[in-house]
Design a protein around this motif. Structure first.
Motif: not given
Ligand code: AMP
Ligand code: MG
Length: 288
Positions: A200-214
């Protein structure tokens, strides 16, 4: 807010320590929103701040000891799934002491060079020198967590690693390193909400990794692998502390308290100096 509330925190380590007997800690039954050792979670951040002065003082003593003839060190091992708050512990707990006294290392997917060696090779290279507080954001435990869940190595390979880890940690403790192992445990729902917030948050998107859902899809397998870690590597010399982490403030307070207690057990003084203080005072006075 004062001494009474801080004294109550003394029950916290026992409440969080995983039993030494296999199966004596039930990860599945644990309430990850619980806050053992404190009455009101709203006080957690203030309580942590109250521990800060002593933490910084003891860290400086450890550093001073390492600068003289000391050989002791402390190693804080932080484990937890994505969003469990590992980075926050580094910032808010380790961040309470002099950065010079820290040796912070994070462990990601092994490099080709690291893969050529035994799994403990990169860990040994990253151990804190005398006088330092080492902080591991992920650790050798990934080699019995992700490696086990994702079949990165054959079962007999990860199977043998529990005993190798125990032997390694016993060796470390014997050589003067106090090990504090914390497993930050968020609930399935809380992990969802934290990942959603990252998207949701542009200041946090860098922490997300698509593999987190896997990884999240393998939740049950990871819980089983964490249970095995607690059953097989929580030894009296280096027990695991399982920290409910749905409240970030609580988890940060808990780890601060565990680290503080580890430093307290070292009974740290100030080093005696190898020069004559009175002679030096006289020499200095003569320079006026
Ligand atoms: P992060 O902590 O978000 O930077 O992610 C680091 C990633 O490296 C995680 O997905 C870990 O599972 C992965 N990782 C860490 N250690 C190992 C290891 N020994 N083998 C395979 N993957 C690892
Ligand atoms: Mg990540």
């Amino acid at each position: 807010m004062g001494k009474k509330k801080l004294a109550r925190l003394d029950s916290l380590p026992d409440a969080l320590r995983a039993g030494a007997e296999p199966g004596s800690f039930d990860l599945a039954g644990m309430d990850r929103a619980a806050t053992p050792g404190i009455k009101d979670v709203a006080t957690a951040a203030d309580l942590r701040a109250l521990l800060g002065d002593e933490l910084a003082d003891l860290q400086e003593r450890l550093f001073a000891e390492g600068r003289t003839d000391g050989t002791r060190s402390v190693l804080l091992v932080i484990q937890g799934l994505d969003t469990a708050g590992k980075g926050g512990i580094v910032r808010h707990v380790a961040g309470m002491v002099d950065p010079q006294g820290l040796a912070i290392r994070s462990f990601g997917v092994p490099t080709p060079e690291e893969r050529e060696h035994d799994f403990l090779w990169r860990i040994r290279k990253a151990l804190p020198p005398a006088g330092r507080i080492g902080v591991f954001d992920r650790s050798h435990y990934e080699d019995v967590l992700v490696a086990r869940v994702k079949n990165l190595v054959a079962p007999e390979v990860w199977e043998a690693r529990y005993d190798e880890i125990v032997a390694f940690e016993r060796e470390l403790v014997a050589s003067g390193t106090t090990i504090v192992k914390v497993a930050l445990m968020v609930s399935h729902d809380e992990q969802h909400d934290r990942l959603a917030a990252r998207l949701e948050r542009p200041d946090k998107q860098w922490k997300y990794n698509p593999s987190d859902v896997d990884t999240r899809l393998l939740w049950d397998d990871y819980q089983e692998a964490y249970q095995a870690v607690l059953d097989r590597t929580s030894i009296p010399e280096a027990p695991w502390y399982v920290v409910p982490a749905d409240s970030k403030d609580y988890a940060r307070l808990a780890v601060t308290k565990l680290l503080l207690d580890a430093l307290r057990t070292l009974d740290l003084g100030w080093p005696t100096v190898d020069y004559d203080v009175e002679v030096e005072k006289a020499r200095l006075a003569a320079t006026r």
